[in-house]
Write a protein that holds these residues in place. Structure first.
Motif, short mmCIF file in Angstrom:
data_model
loop_
_atom_site.label_atom_id
_atom_site.label_comp_id
_atom_site.label_asym_id
_atom_site.label_seq_id
_atom_site.Cartn_x
_atom_site.Cartn_y
_atom_site.Cartn_z
N ASP A 89 0.85 -1.20 0.00
CA ASP A 89 0.00 0.00 0.00
C ASP A 89 0.88 1.25 0.00
O ASP A 89 2.08 1.18 0.27
CB ASP A 89 -0.91 0.02 1.24
N LEU A 149 0.41 5.04 1.58
CA LEU A 149 -0.43 5.91 2.39
C LEU A 149 0.20 7.28 2.58
O LEU A 149 1.42 7.39 2.72
CB LEU A 149 -0.66 5.26 3.78
N VAL A 189 -1.76 9.64 8.51
CA VAL A 189 -2.49 8.42 8.16
C VAL A 189 -3.60 8.15 9.15
O VAL A 189 -3.41 8.24 10.36
CB VAL A 189 -1.52 7.22 8.11
N ASP A 190 -4.76 7.80 8.62
CA ASP A 190 -5.89 7.40 9.46
C ASP A 190 -5.56 6.06 10.12
O ASP A 190 -5.08 5.12 9.46
CB ASP A 190 -7.15 7.27 8.59
N GLN A 210 -7.22 2.98 8.60
CA GLN A 210 -6.65 2.68 7.28
C GLN A 210 -5.28 2.01 7.42
O GLN A 210 -4.96 1.05 6.71
CB GLN A 210 -6.53 3.98 6.49
N ALA A 220 -4.22 -1.88 6.43
CA ALA A 220 -3.10 -2.16 5.53
C ALA A 220 -2.12 -3.14 6.18
O ALA A 220 -1.60 -4.05 5.52
CB ALA A 220 -2.39 -0.86 5.17
#
Length: 202
Positions: free
Chosen positions: A99, A101, A105-106, A109, A113
């Protein structure tokens, strides 16, 4: 399989500490590295995934990915950056990144990942272990059995193998029986599949 670890590589000390605490509170084991070079110096590298910054002094995140790919690393990489661009994200994903990001970063999320990366690592580790076990079985074959094995997987009949190697069909059959036992397989098709997995077919 041992506990999966998040290897977090970022030159920003405060961010590295903050994200590591966040992930620790979420139940993850995190190992921190201030640079790609620090990570490469790690001797006892646990399985899991890599959380990697793009722009760092010394070895960049992209360069580290290229280095690990050259070493056939099975640790999935999640890139996390504050200065990413589409071209870089496409390049890293094409090179196998799990991923890409953007900071900040959330948490949900990021954790999602990491879970995907862990599952990918476990799958790759299982495949790698099976591959090694297969290679070990081939290595247990005697030199003569290996000669017979190499000809069996090309589809030659016992008589043809006997003529090729200057032995009797009975001896070829004996070698084949030993090969099947050592390889723990029941048919020529399984032997061919094993050879294909190990890239032994020409």
């Amino acid at each position: 399989m041992q506990e999966a670890v998040v290897h977090f590589i970022d030159d920003d000390d405060s961010l590295r500490t903050a994200v590591s605490r966040l992930l620790g509170a979420a139940g993850y084991t995190v190992r921190q590295y201030a640079s790609g070079d620090d990570f490469l110096r790690e001797q006892d590298l646990a399985g899991g995934c890599i959380l990697l910054d793009i722009g760092m002094p010394g070895l960049s995140g992209v360069q580290l990915q290229e280095h690990l790919n050259a070493r056939n690393s099975i640790l999935p990489i999640i890139f996390m950056t504050g200065q990413g661009d589409i071209a870089t994200s496409v390049r890293t994903i094409k090179a196998g990144a799990e991923d890409f990001l953007c900071k900040p970063v959330d948490q949900a999320q990021l954790c999602a990942a990491i879970e995907r990366a862990f599952e990918r690592y476990r799958s790759s580790a299982r495949d790698h272990s099976a591959h090694q076990a297969l290679a070990a079985r081939v290595a247990r074959l005697s030199p003569r059995e290996r000669q017979v094995f190499d000809l069996v997987i090309t589809g030659l009949l016992n008589k043809q193998i006997a003529d090729r190697l200057g032995m009797t069909e009975r001896t070829v059959k004996a070698h084949r029986a030993a090969i099947v036992e050592k390889m723990q397989m029941r048919s020529v098709a399984e032997l061919v599949a094993a050879a294909s997995e190990l890239r032994l077919l020409g």
